[in-house]
Design an enzyme around this catalytic site. Structure first.
Site, short mmCIF file in Angstrom:
data_model
loop_
_atom_site.label_atom_id
_atom_site.label_comp_id
_atom_site.label_asym_id
_atom_site.label_seq_id
_atom_site.Cartn_x
_atom_site.Cartn_y
_atom_site.Cartn_z
CB ILE A 184 -0.93 0.00 1.23
CG1 ILE A 184 -1.78 -1.27 1.24
CG2 ILE A 184 -1.82 1.23 1.23
CD1 ILE A 184 -2.55 -1.49 2.52
CG ASP A 185 3.56 4.08 -2.76
OD1 ASP A 185 3.73 4.89 -1.84
OD2 ASP A 185 4.16 4.14 -3.85
CB THR A 186 0.43 7.13 1.18
OG1 THR A 186 1.81 7.30 1.49
CG2 THR A 186 -0.20 6.25 2.26
N GLY A 187 1.96 7.22 -1.81
CA GLY A 187 2.46 8.10 -2.86
C GLY A 187 1.91 7.76 -4.24
CG ASN A 188 -0.28 4.26 -6.95
OD1 ASN A 188 -0.31 4.99 -7.94
ND2 ASN A 188 -0.83 3.06 -6.93
#
Length: 307
Positions: A184-188
């Protein structure tokens, strides 16, 4: 034997200051220089006072622990019991790592058994080992030990941080189901610009049994635009599910990513299950994780609420 108290004080001041600064570095504390200097001065004064025979009580374990606690309190303050105990643990860990590095390098550089025997003294049936080394040597060994410890510590923290953001992913397309581990990448923040559909990214290797070999080659060579231009030349069962998503790569201009429209994507994390139907699955030709810990980058909106 002549002992230069001022030289000993300065040496201990530098060593204690280095240990306190390293402790602050490990604990991510923004230490104030004057507090660290004051705490290091306390430690240096303590070592000097230990030279006087009438003050032999200073050699006891209890006093040593009290002095170290005082140094930590002066250097970093006291905000809570839990925080203070963590500072203590980091302080002693740094000390033990530094001491181990100094002793290890000392014996590593010894040439022959003669040098080893010169450091050993037998007294009343017991054995004492004396380490003779200069300040520059101690500082160098200390720095090497702390660098190695910090490198291992940071890598372990990074792995733990990655593990807390991992989730199991199931992608359903027709009668085909694919499972993998995703991060889970909040930067995506990749969306399809026309429909505002979130895009999660999955390695092309996950689809190697479903995509034609020529397609996989084009994806890995970042020639997706040519692949789409020649769609009529080779039939593909999921042709009506294909999408072309523009994005901007790192240090590159605008590019296109081939994406699939799944029936749904199910994400399971910490006992929670999120099902999304409004989602695109982008196909990346490289490896998303160097150690293959995960094979997908999950868009953060997919784990907020069922869609």
């Amino acid at each position: 034997m002549t002992v230069y108290v001022d030289v000993m004080f300065v040496r201990e001041l530098l060593v204690d200051g280095s240990i306190l600064l390293t402790t602050a570095w490990v604990r991510h504390i923004r230490a104030r220089p004057w507090r660290v200097l004051t705490a290091a001065s306390i430690g240096a004064c303590y070592v000097v006072l230990m030279l006087f025979p009438p003050l032999s009580i200073l050699f006891t374990l209890a006093v040593k622990i009290l002095i170290s606690l005082l140094m930590l309190w002066v250097a970093f303050g006291f905000f809570s019991i839990q925080n203070f105990f963590r500072n203590i643990a980091a302080f002693y860990t740094v000390n033990f790592v530094a001491a181990g590095a100094i002793i290890g390098i000392h014996y590593l550089l010894m040439q022959g058994s003669g040098e080893v025997w010169r450091t050993i003294t037998f007294i009343n049936g017991g054995m004492q080992v004396e380490l003779k080394m200069g300040f520059i040597y101690v500082l160098a060994a200390f720095s090497i030990g702390i660098y190695i410890y910090r490198s291992v510590y940071v890598q372990r923290r990074e792995r733990e941080l990655v593990r807390t953001h991992l989730a199991e992913v199931k992608i359903q397309i027709g009668d085909r189901e694919h499972t993998c581990t995703g991060l889970i990448d909040t930067g995506n923040q990749l969306y399809d610009p026309l429909t505002r559909t979130p895009v999660m990214v999955v390695e092309a290797n996950v689809w190697q049994d479903d995509l034609p070999e020529a397609w996989l080659k084009s994806i890995r060579e970042s020639q997706v635009d040519r692949l789409v231009a020649g769609l009529g030349e080779e039939s593909f069962a999921w042709q009506d599910r294909l999408r072309l998503v523009p994005y901007r790569g790192i240090n590159r201009g605008s590019q296109f990513m081939l994406a699939l429209k799944p029936d749904f994507v199910q994400i399971e994390r910490e006992g929670q299950v999120f099902v999304s139907r409004k989602v695109l699955v982008g196909i990346d030709g490289g490896k998303l994780s160097a150690d293959s810990t995960y094979q997908a980058i999950i868009h953060p909106s997919l784990v907020q609420s069922n869609q």
